[in-house]
Design a protein around this motif. Structure first.
Motif, short mmCIF file in Angstrom:
data_model
loop_
_atom_site.label_atom_id
_atom_site.label_comp_id
_atom_site.label_asym_id
_atom_site.label_seq_id
_atom_site.Cartn_x
_atom_site.Cartn_y
_atom_site.Cartn_z
N ILE A 27 6.66 0.91 6.45
CA ILE A 27 6.81 0.73 5.00
C ILE A 27 5.90 1.69 4.24
O ILE A 27 6.32 2.33 3.28
CB ILE A 27 6.55 -0.74 4.59
N ILE A 28 4.63 1.81 4.67
CA ILE A 28 3.71 2.68 3.93
C ILE A 28 4.12 4.14 4.08
O ILE A 28 3.96 4.92 3.14
CB ILE A 28 2.23 2.46 4.33
N GLU A 29 4.66 4.52 5.22
CA GLU A 29 5.17 5.90 5.36
C GLU A 29 6.23 6.17 4.31
O GLU A 29 6.23 7.20 3.64
CB GLU A 29 5.73 6.13 6.76
N ASP A 30 7.14 5.22 4.14
CA ASP A 30 8.21 5.37 3.15
C ASP A 30 7.63 5.37 1.73
O ASP A 30 8.02 6.19 0.89
CB ASP A 30 9.24 4.24 3.31
N LYS A 31 6.69 4.46 1.46
CA LYS A 31 6.09 4.38 0.13
C LYS A 31 5.31 5.66 -0.21
O LYS A 31 5.33 6.11 -1.34
CB LYS A 31 5.16 3.16 0.03
N MET A 32 4.64 6.23 0.77
CA MET A 32 3.87 7.45 0.52
C MET A 32 4.82 8.61 0.22
O MET A 32 4.52 9.46 -0.62
CB MET A 32 2.95 7.76 1.70
N GLN A 33 5.96 8.65 0.87
CA GLN A 33 6.93 9.71 0.61
C GLN A 33 7.61 9.53 -0.74
O GLN A 33 7.84 10.49 -1.46
CB GLN A 33 7.99 9.76 1.72
N SER A 34 7.90 8.28 -1.09
CA SER A 34 8.63 8.02 -2.34
C SER A 34 7.71 7.85 -3.54
O SER A 34 8.16 7.89 -4.68
CB SER A 34 9.50 6.76 -2.20
N GLY A 35 6.42 7.63 -3.29
CA GLY A 35 5.48 7.40 -4.38
C GLY A 35 5.48 5.97 -4.88
O GLY A 35 4.89 5.66 -5.92
N ALA A 36 6.12 5.07 -4.15
CA ALA A 36 6.17 3.65 -4.55
C ALA A 36 4.80 3.01 -4.39
O ALA A 36 4.00 3.40 -3.52
CB ALA A 36 7.20 2.91 -3.70
N GLN A 48 -1.86 -1.13 4.91
CA GLN A 48 -1.20 -0.02 4.22
C GLN A 48 -2.20 0.81 3.42
O GLN A 48 -2.14 2.04 3.42
CB GLN A 48 -0.08 -0.54 3.32
N TYR A 49 -3.12 0.15 2.72
CA TYR A 49 -4.14 0.89 1.97
C TYR A 49 -5.01 1.72 2.92
O TYR A 49 -5.35 2.87 2.61
CB TYR A 49 -5.04 -0.06 1.16
N GLU A 50 -5.37 1.15 4.07
CA GLU A 50 -6.18 1.90 5.03
C GLU A 50 -5.45 3.16 5.50
O GLU A 50 -6.05 4.23 5.59
CB GLU A 50 -6.53 1.02 6.23
N ILE A 51 -4.16 3.01 5.78
CA ILE A 51 -3.38 4.16 6.24
C ILE A 51 -3.29 5.21 5.14
O ILE A 51 -3.51 6.40 5.37
CB ILE A 51 -1.97 3.71 6.70
N LYS A 52 -2.99 4.77 3.92
CA LYS A 52 -2.88 5.69 2.79
C LYS A 52 -4.20 6.42 2.56
O LYS A 52 -4.22 7.64 2.38
CB LYS A 52 -2.45 4.94 1.54
#
Length: 195
Positions: A31-40, A82-86
């Motif tokens: 999910i975070i991979e997708d959010k980071m790509q989309s900016g969500a 997710q925050y840690e990954i980002k």
């Protein structure tokens, strides 16, 4: 059925929960991979409330509150992950983002700092301060001091001293999450406490 047999049942359930938790964290990573790509945004309180309402609709009233706490905590740990990954994907940008929410102009020079005084505003709604303290606790960070001042009806300005090294990636991810998920978050002071 004796206590030993009941404990074996709990062990089996706990092992099943562990496998499901690991799978949920793997999905959070996708999910975070997708959010980071989309900016969500990572934090979506409306979506989280929908999940809570949907998942608890068929749970018996005698354990519904406990189940909601369980789901809320699971969601919160997924967000933390997710925050840690980002933040670890771009530590420099994370540090700069955190620094923009600080009254300290050169956080970079505070390498030895192990106390961070922060402020934010929260309402007295269902668990808002509890949610902030839960976020801090999720990162294993201790709270050294806390004070609140009512600024208007059911709205409080909080001051918290965190016992954490400012340059630690874990600390930066926590600060990043607090900045995103609270109102008017600022770092007031960063200092080194020695006994």
């Amino acid at each position: 059925m004796g206590l030993g047999e009941i404990r074996k049942e709990i062990d089996e359930v706990d092992n099943g929960l562990k496998e499901l938790f690991k799978k949920r964290m793997e999905i959070s990573e996708r999910i975070i991979e997708d959010k980071m790509q989309s900016g969500a945004a990572i934090y979506n309180p409306e979506r989280e409330q929908e999940i809570l309402d949907e998942r608890s609709a068929d749970v018996d009233e005698s354990i519904k509150n406990e189940y909601k706490i369980f789901v809320r905590k699971t969601i919160s740990l997924g967000r933390k992950h997710q925050y840690e990954i980002k933040c670890s994907a771009d530590p420099k940008a994370t540090f700069e983002f955190v620094e923009t929410h600080s009254f300290i102009k050169n956080l970079e020079a505070m390498n030895d700092a192990n106390r961070i005084k922060v402020t934010f505003v929260c309402d007295d709604g269902a668990g808002s301060l509890a949610n902030v303290l839960s976020i801090i606790s999720n990162y294993g960070i201790s709270v050294n001091d806390i004070e609140s001042k009512r600024v208007e009806n059911d709205v409080y300005k909080m001051h918290i001293v965190l016992k954490a090294p400012i340059k630690d990636n874990n600390t930066l991810a926590c600060l990043y999450q607090l900045i995103v998920e609270t109102d008017n978050f600022k770092i007031l002071d960063v200092y080194t406490y020695e006994k």
